[in-house]
Write a protein that holds these residues in place. Structure first.
Motif, mmCIF file in Angstrom:
data_model
loop_
_atom_site.group_PDB
_atom_site.id
_atom_site.type_symbol
_atom_site.label_atom_id
_atom_site.label_comp_id
_atom_site.label_asym_id
_atom_site.label_seq_id
_atom_site.Cartn_x
_atom_site.Cartn_y
_atom_site.Cartn_z
ATOM 1 N N LEU A 182 1.076 -1.022 0.671
ATOM 2 C CA LEU A 182 -0.714 -0.255 -0.093
ATOM 3 C C LEU A 182 0.522 0.968 0.476
ATOM 4 O O LEU A 182 1.826 1.363 0.706
ATOM 5 C CB LEU A 182 -1.106 0.446 1.297
ATOM 6 N N LEU A 183 1.221 2.259 -1.601
ATOM 7 C CA LEU A 183 1.666 3.365 -0.847
ATOM 8 C C LEU A 183 1.093 3.977 -0.895
ATOM 9 O O LEU A 183 2.133 4.968 -0.465
ATOM 10 C CB LEU A 183 1.889 3.686 -2.779
ATOM 11 N N ARG A 184 -0.254 4.749 -0.617
ATOM 12 C CA ARG A 184 -0.842 5.460 -0.528
ATOM 13 C C ARG A 184 -2.176 5.307 -0.181
ATOM 14 O O ARG A 184 -2.670 5.061 -0.784
ATOM 15 C CB ARG A 184 -0.363 6.555 -0.687
ATOM 16 N N THR A 185 -2.978 5.891 0.007
ATOM 17 C CA THR A 185 -3.957 6.498 0.667
ATOM 18 C C THR A 185 -4.816 7.973 -0.104
ATOM 19 O O THR A 185 -4.005 8.480 0.767
ATOM 20 C CB THR A 185 -5.467 5.602 1.498
ATOM 21 N N ILE A 186 -5.939 7.978 -0.105
ATOM 22 C CA ILE A 186 -6.493 9.753 -0.330
ATOM 23 C C ILE A 186 -8.316 9.547 -0.141
ATOM 24 O O ILE A 186 -8.693 8.565 -0.828
ATOM 25 C CB ILE A 186 -6.507 10.327 -2.282
ATOM 26 N N ASP A 187 -8.373 10.081 0.791
ATOM 27 C CA ASP A 187 -9.995 10.336 1.127
ATOM 28 C C ASP A 187 -10.179 12.071 0.613
ATOM 29 O O ASP A 187 -9.422 12.987 1.484
ATOM 30 C CB ASP A 187 -9.834 9.516 2.139
ATOM 31 N N ASN A 188 -11.621 11.472 0.185
ATOM 32 C CA ASN A 188 -11.960 13.184 -0.357
ATOM 33 C C ASN A 188 -13.316 12.994 -0.651
ATOM 34 O O ASN A 188 -14.006 12.867 -1.013
ATOM 35 C CB ASN A 188 -11.183 13.443 -1.460
ATOM 36 N N PRO A 189 -13.705 13.637 0.852
ATOM 37 C CA PRO A 189 -15.037 13.529 1.468
ATOM 38 C C PRO A 189 -15.549 14.558 0.500
ATOM 39 O O PRO A 189 -16.691 14.145 0.095
ATOM 40 C CB PRO A 189 -15.196 13.953 2.904
ATOM 41 N N ALA A 190 -15.606 15.427 -0.225
ATOM 42 C CA ALA A 190 -15.919 16.346 -0.549
ATOM 43 C C ALA A 190 -16.492 16.483 -2.130
ATOM 44 O O ALA A 190 -17.771 16.307 -2.434
ATOM 45 C CB ALA A 190 -15.184 17.709 -0.927
ATOM 46 N N TYR A 191 -16.051 15.314 -2.503
ATOM 47 C CA TYR A 191 -16.717 13.705 -3.479
ATOM 48 C C TYR A 191 -17.254 12.439 -3.414
ATOM 49 O O TYR A 191 -16.767 11.724 -4.063
ATOM 50 C CB TYR A 191 -15.270 13.809 -5.178
ATOM 51 N N LYS A 192 -17.003 12.546 -2.130
ATOM 52 C CA LYS A 192 -17.389 10.656 -1.700
ATOM 53 C C LYS A 192 -16.811 9.763 -2.170
ATOM 54 O O LYS A 192 -17.395 8.682 -3.106
ATOM 55 C CB LYS A 192 -19.335 10.947 -1.812
ATOM 56 N N TYR A 193 -15.196 9.588 -2.361
ATOM 57 C CA TYR A 193 -14.232 8.942 -2.557
ATOM 58 C C TYR A 193 -13.229 8.561 -1.852
ATOM 59 O O TYR A 193 -12.546 9.373 -1.683
ATOM 60 C CB TYR A 193 -14.126 8.507 -4.280
ATOM 61 N N THR A 194 -12.457 7.404 -1.968
ATOM 62 C CA THR A 194 -11.096 6.836 -0.915
ATOM 63 C C THR A 194 -10.450 6.212 -2.304
ATOM 64 O O THR A 194 -10.442 5.175 -2.841
ATOM 65 C CB THR A 194 -12.262 6.579 -0.332
ATOM 66 N N LEU A 195 -9.491 6.601 -2.567
ATOM 67 C CA LEU A 195 -8.693 5.626 -3.153
ATOM 68 C C LEU A 195 -7.454 5.349 -2.719
ATOM 69 O O LEU A 195 -7.087 5.296 -1.330
ATOM 70 C CB LEU A 195 -8.105 5.862 -4.976
ATOM 71 N N ALA A 196 -7.091 3.856 -2.912
ATOM 72 C CA ALA A 196 -5.258 3.431 -2.008
ATOM 73 C C ALA A 196 -4.833 2.664 -4.139
ATOM 74 O O ALA A 196 -5.019 2.802 -4.664
ATOM 75 C CB ALA A 196 -5.995 2.109 -1.995
ATOM 76 N N MET A 197 -3.754 3.787 -3.261
ATOM 77 C CA MET A 197 -2.223 3.507 -4.655
ATOM 78 C C MET A 197 -1.582 1.892 -4.518
ATOM 79 O O MET A 197 -0.808 1.638 -2.766
ATOM 80 C CB MET A 197 -1.621 4.556 -5.147
ATOM 81 N N MET A 198 -1.771 0.493 -4.897
ATOM 82 C CA MET A 198 -0.896 -0.205 -4.876
ATOM 83 C C MET A 198 -0.169 -0.586 -6.039
ATOM 84 O O MET A 198 -0.366 -0.733 -6.879
ATOM 85 C CB MET A 198 -1.875 -1.175 -4.751
ATOM 86 N N TYR A 213 -13.037 3.663 -4.092
ATOM 87 C CA TYR A 213 -14.249 2.996 -3.170
ATOM 88 C C TYR A 213 -15.116 4.343 -3.237
ATOM 89 O O TYR A 213 -14.452 5.364 -2.652
ATOM 90 C CB TYR A 213 -14.388 2.687 -2.100
ATOM 91 N N ASN A 214 -15.991 4.338 -4.413
ATOM 92 C CA ASN A 214 -16.876 5.682 -3.724
ATOM 93 C C ASN A 214 -17.962 5.069 -2.895
ATOM 94 O O ASN A 214 -18.571 4.368 -3.301
ATOM 95 C CB ASN A 214 -17.777 5.566 -5.739
ATOM 96 N N TYR A 215 -18.070 6.203 -1.997
ATOM 97 C CA TYR A 215 -19.417 5.801 -0.427
ATOM 98 C C TYR A 215 -20.097 5.581 -1.054
ATOM 99 O O TYR A 215 -20.433 6.164 -1.862
ATOM 100 C CB TYR A 215 -19.538 7.213 -0.117
ATOM 101 N N GLY A 216 -21.092 3.978 -0.046
ATOM 102 C CA GLY A 216 -21.754 3.491 -0.414
ATOM 103 C C GLY A 216 -22.249 2.690 -1.195
ATOM 104 O O GLY A 216 -23.081 2.143 -1.773
ATOM 105 N N VAL A 217 -21.211 2.369 -2.358
ATOM 106 C CA VAL A 217 -21.204 2.087 -3.791
ATOM 107 C C VAL A 217 -20.861 0.944 -3.573
ATOM 108 O O VAL A 217 -19.337 0.405 -3.422
ATOM 109 C CB VAL A 217 -21.165 2.680 -5.280
#
Length: 293
Positions: A182-198, A213-217
């Protein structure tokens, strides 16, 4: 460790997960389907600056392949385009996100793409709330390519983005089954997504898998266009044993037990991750033999 028939190694499953973390792996290629092979080759070489590395036709199976990238297959990540005779259109689905290309001058690359008749879906400029300069281009089949402004890099073909329904589960799966970091994660609540660089090395030096990951999907349609990601391994049998353990814990399933492919004898194993994305692990020595090295 015991030895089986025909020289096959029967791995010690208890040590398989530990072995994966020390296996020498790298991303080999992403496989996906296109409706006109020559059209896509022309687009990628003229618009993106890729090289056509090899092409093969398999009439008995009614398909053709082309491998393109920014350097030799033994050291670079490439795309493997597949054309199935008579099929000119595919459904990309909602789960596949994009590929990415790093460029020292995204503005110039966009002008080249436009001059060749390519489609730009996002004009170049800084990301919202940041300074990184990006653009998006769409190829003739509808696949998206993120164009990222970056300094000189040994691997311009730098990302494959897939959407997942449970990011923590996916991170654990790719760490344990594929030996990724896991290289890094980025959470963006304003746009409702979190991503992980692997990946297997720093993302500015090599290709990475971007899980979003899109919130709730929790589920996405896969379509029938994007096929799989191929990764090298030093031993498909040990790799297969590890994948079997991880799928029992986190989900997914093995779709092909470790062993040689009839006809070319390259040893592989393949499996689905918990979201249904397919991964193929390829014996590195066999892969180099395929390339004539």
């Amino acid at each position: 460790m015991a030895s089986g028939a025909e020289g096959k190694t029967v791995p010690d499953c208890e040590n398989a997960l530990e072995w994966v973390q020390n296996d020498k792996r790298r991303f080999l290629h992403a496989v996906y389907r296109v409706g006109d092979l020559d059209r896509t080759i022309k687009f990628y070489t003229e618009c993106f600056g890729m090289q056509l590395l090899r092409k093969r036709d398999v009439p008995e199976e009614k398909y053709s392949n082309a491998f393109l990238g920014f350097g030799p297959e033994d050291s670079h990540f490439v795309v493997e385009l597949t054309y199935n005779y008579g099929v000119d259109k595919y459904d990309i689905g909602a789960g596949f996100g994009h590929f990415a290309i790093a460029s020292e001058d995204v503005y110039k690359l966009v002008e080249t793409i436009k001059a060749k008749g390519g489609k730009i879906t996002r004009e170049p400029g800084p990301v919202k709330g940041g300074t990184a300069v990006i653009a998006f281009a769409q190829d003739p089949d509808g696949y998206l390519f993120e164009l990222i402004q970056r300094g000189p890099t040994p691997e311009p073909l730098c990302q494959v983005m897939l959407r997942v329904g449970d990011l923590d589960r996916s991170i654990k799966f790719y760490e344990k089954a594929c030996g990724m970091k896991l290289l890094r994660t980025i959470d963006n609540p304003a746009y409702k997504y979190t991503l992980a660089m692997m990946g297997y090395a720093d993302e500015y030096e090599t290709t990475v898998l971007e899980l979003t990951y899109n919130y709730g999907v929790t589920e996405y349609t896969k379509g029938n266009a994007y096929a799989q990601l191929a990764i090298s391994t030093e031993d498909v049998y040990k790799s297969g044993a590890a994948v079997e353990l991880v799928t029992k814990e986190l989900g997914g399933k093995i779709t092909r037990q470790p062993g040689p492919i009839p006809g070319i004898n390259t040893k592989i194993t393949s499996f689905l991750d918990p979201d249904g994305w397919k991964v193929v692990l390829v014996d590195n020595s066999d892969f180099l033999k395929e390339l004539g090295l």
